[in-house]
Enzyme design. Structure first.
Site, mmCIF file in Angstrom:
data_model
loop_
_atom_site.group_PDB
_atom_site.id
_atom_site.type_symbol
_atom_site.label_atom_id
_atom_site.label_comp_id
_atom_site.label_asym_id
_atom_site.label_seq_id
_atom_site.Cartn_x
_atom_site.Cartn_y
_atom_site.Cartn_z
ATOM 1 N N ASP A 18 -1.867 6.229 -3.947
ATOM 2 C CA ASP A 18 -1.828 4.769 -3.838
ATOM 3 C C ASP A 18 -2.663 4.116 -4.940
ATOM 4 O OD1 ASP A 18 -4.255 5.649 -2.825
ATOM 5 O OD2 ASP A 18 -3.897 4.943 -0.791
ATOM 6 N N GLU A 55 -0.401 1.194 6.501
ATOM 7 C CA GLU A 55 -1.137 0.597 7.614
ATOM 8 C C GLU A 55 -0.332 0.696 8.916
ATOM 9 O OE1 GLU A 55 -4.117 0.006 7.270
ATOM 10 O OE2 GLU A 55 -4.655 -1.433 5.709
#
Ligand code: GLP
Length: 254
Positions: free
Chosen positions: A65, A141
């Site tokens: 990421d 998330e």
């Protein structure tokens, strides 16, 4: 899943390094993670590299990421973190270290290119993962699609607060990121998730013993055919079946 409970964060790093070393010496495609937890593992691998025990010469690395909009020179860009903490200290060709591009004019197109680059490299052989206190992996998330691919996400306020310790203030933490998806992570040959400390105990219990659920993105490890979870005693402290996991480790079939 294989659950390995270690006495200390150092032992977690040694166990993780043992796994990664095998893939590295085979010239494998390594998925690397940021956050503070993998740092001991990287230090252990760097130590072994300097001792001549492991080479990354034939390897390719893909990071999980990156923050959107953070210049790669920024010391908290994941580009810098992966280079400064790991890849610059071993013998991998820098051209073979890939980080998602959070600065692209067309971020969705850059995400699709990143996904394709992983495919073109033959797929990730082993993916190292940490876990957020809310159960995120990479920057997936809660409520992330379990089959998602590399894309832009908006961070949960809890993650922004958790990561603020790396920045001068809460306001400096970017709220947009690009991350490999849970589907991308699922495609890796082996997943190695490491977690240490009591603050990770709830997330680890949800990952290992909770339901498969987008509410705990790390629970996708439950449906991966080769997932290894390496934790210290503190991170294991809320597992109901911890004695059983230790029993399995002590009684491995020959
Ligand atoms: C960040 C990273 C994750 C990492 C998590 C936990 O949000 N994107 O990949 O697992 O933080 O970090 P730490 O290991 O510092 O607790």
């Amino acid at each position: 899943m294989e659950i390995i409970v270690c006495d200390s964060p150092h032992d977690v790093a040694v166990q993780a390094a043992d796994i990664l070393q095998g893939y590295a010496n085979d010239g494998g495609v390594l998925g690397v993670a940021t956050g503070s937890t993998p740092l001991l593992t990287y230090q252990e691998l760097i130590r072994r590299h300097k001792a001549g025990e492991v080479s990354f010469a034939g390897c390719t690395m893909f990071a999980l990421d990156e923050y959107v909009g953070l210049p790669i020179e920024h010391e908290q860009s994941y580009y810098r973190v992966i280079h400064d903490e790991f890849s610059d200290h071993v013998d991998i060709d820098p051209a073979d270290v890939h980080i998602p591009n959070g600065l692209a004019d067309d971020v969705p197109a850059a995400c699709a290119e990143y996904e394709q680059a992983i495919v073109d490299a033959g797929g990730i052989d082993v993916q190292l993962l940490g876990i957020g206190t809310n159960g995120h992996v990479g920057f997936n998330e809660p409520a992330s699609s379990l089959s998602s691919l590399t894309r832009m996400k908006t961070l949960h306020p809890q993650t922004v607060a958790d990561n603020a310790r790396f920045f001068n203030s809460l306001d400096e933490v970017p709220i947009h990121v690009v991350t490999q998806g849970l589907g991308t992570i699922q495609r890796a040959g082996q997943l190695v998730l490491i977690a240490t400390g009591e603050h990770k105990a709830h997330a680890v219990s949800q990952l290992v013993e909770g339901p498969l659920s987008a509410a705990c993105p790390a629970s996708v490890l439950q449906i991966h055919p080769h997932a290894t979870v390496i934790v210290d005693e503190a991170a294991a402290s809320r597992l109901n079946n911890v004695d059983y996991y230790k029993f399995i480790q002590q009684n491995k079939p020959q």
